[in-house]
Design a protein around this motif. Sequence first.
Motif, mmCIF file in Angstrom:
data_model
loop_
_atom_site.group_PDB
_atom_site.id
_atom_site.type_symbol
_atom_site.label_atom_id
_atom_site.label_comp_id
_atom_site.label_asym_id
_atom_site.label_seq_id
_atom_site.Cartn_x
_atom_site.Cartn_y
_atom_site.Cartn_z
ATOM 1 N N UNK A 123 -7.086 9.472 -1.165
ATOM 2 C CA UNK A 123 -6.335 8.980 0.000
ATOM 3 C C UNK A 123 -6.403 9.988 1.144
ATOM 4 N N UNK A 124 -6.255 11.265 0.831
ATOM 5 C CA UNK A 124 -6.324 12.304 1.862
ATOM 6 C C UNK A 124 -7.718 12.373 2.484
ATOM 7 N N UNK A 125 -8.752 12.260 1.656
ATOM 8 C CA UNK A 125 -10.124 12.325 2.167
ATOM 9 C C UNK A 125 -10.434 11.128 3.064
ATOM 10 N N UNK A 126 -9.980 9.944 2.657
ATOM 11 C CA UNK A 126 -10.204 8.760 3.494
ATOM 12 C C UNK A 126 -9.426 8.859 4.805
ATOM 13 N N UNK A 127 -8.204 9.363 4.737
ATOM 14 C CA UNK A 127 -7.411 9.535 5.954
ATOM 15 C C UNK A 127 -8.074 10.550 6.894
ATOM 16 N N UNK A 129 -11.257 11.098 7.079
ATOM 17 C CA UNK A 129 -12.470 10.445 7.587
ATOM 18 C C UNK A 129 -12.155 9.367 8.636
ATOM 19 N N UNK A 130 -11.129 8.569 8.368
ATOM 20 C CA UNK A 130 -10.814 7.422 9.224
ATOM 21 C C UNK A 130 -9.727 7.708 10.260
ATOM 22 N N UNK A 133 -4.348 6.236 11.837
ATOM 23 C CA UNK A 133 -4.299 4.938 12.513
ATOM 24 C C UNK A 133 -5.474 4.058 12.107
ATOM 25 N N UNK A 134 -6.638 4.664 11.979
ATOM 26 C CA UNK A 134 -7.816 3.907 11.554
ATOM 27 C C UNK A 134 -7.669 3.386 10.137
ATOM 28 N N UNK A 135 -7.097 4.204 9.272
ATOM 29 C CA UNK A 135 -6.860 3.808 7.883
ATOM 30 C C UNK A 135 -5.904 2.619 7.851
ATOM 31 N N UNK A 136 -4.830 2.680 8.615
ATOM 32 C CA UNK A 136 -3.870 1.572 8.678
ATOM 33 C C UNK A 136 -4.531 0.319 9.254
ATOM 34 N N UNK A 137 -5.418 0.483 10.226
ATOM 35 C CA UNK A 137 -6.108 -0.657 10.823
ATOM 36 C C UNK A 137 -7.029 -1.334 9.798
ATOM 37 N N UNK A 138 -7.672 -0.545 8.947
ATOM 38 C CA UNK A 138 -8.520 -1.104 7.890
ATOM 39 C C UNK A 138 -7.679 -1.970 6.955
ATOM 40 N N UNK A 139 -6.525 -1.464 6.558
ATOM 41 C CA UNK A 139 -5.639 -2.221 5.666
ATOM 42 C C UNK A 139 -5.235 -3.536 6.330
ATOM 43 N N UNK A 140 -4.833 -3.470 7.584
ATOM 44 C CA UNK A 140 -4.418 -4.665 8.309
ATOM 45 C C UNK A 140 -5.558 -5.679 8.394
ATOM 46 N N UNK A 141 -6.741 -5.213 8.697
ATOM 47 C CA UNK A 141 -7.906 -6.090 8.819
ATOM 48 C C UNK A 141 -8.214 -6.770 7.480
ATOM 49 N N UNK A 142 -8.182 -6.021 6.391
ATOM 50 C CA UNK A 142 -8.445 -6.610 5.076
ATOM 51 C C UNK A 142 -7.371 -7.625 4.701
ATOM 52 N N UNK A 143 -6.117 -7.320 5.013
ATOM 53 C CA UNK A 143 -5.031 -8.267 4.732
ATOM 54 C C UNK A 143 -5.207 -9.547 5.546
ATOM 55 N N UNK A 144 -5.581 -9.409 6.810
ATOM 56 C CA UNK A 144 -5.792 -10.585 7.665
ATOM 57 C C UNK A 144 -6.929 -11.443 7.128
#
Length: 159
Positions: A123-127, A129-130, A133-144
């Motif tokens: 999780x830390x490595x992805x945060x 990298x992204x 805010x980008x990490x949260x946007x990915x989650x939102x996009x996948x949920x949508x």
Amino acid sequence: MSDAGAGSERVRRDLLSATALGVFRLNGQFLAVSDELAAPAGLSAARWQVLGAVLREPLPVAGIARVMGITRQSVQRVADVLAGQGLAEYVPNPAHRRAKLLRPTDAGRAAVALIGPGHARLADRLAAELGDEGFAAVVLCLERLSDALGRISGEDPAP
């Protein structure tokens, strides 16, 4: 149909194809990483997925399948393996006499807890990298995307 209409139709088809290929690749990547994270606990990605679904509350196999978006039969196979290993157990379901609930045992909870440190590092490595805010946007996009596919296919929305 006008040339412009045909062009936008082709663009949409290309977008769907690119989305599907991206999701398939991402699924493969997640399964590989999940298997690596789960290995120290003696679990596979599939076993971790099913155990994770019942950490908060026991669920029937059909409920786990619905939450995870996978078939009831595949969940049943994994749940039976987990029960056989003593990592989960079936308990009576007050709402349904035949559909027992699956819940983790103490050993199952301990196995999932072993995954925590590796999960936190990823999780830390992805945060990093992204960006947060980008990490949260990915989650939102996948949920949508998941919600939209559920609506157009007539699925019940995921909890």
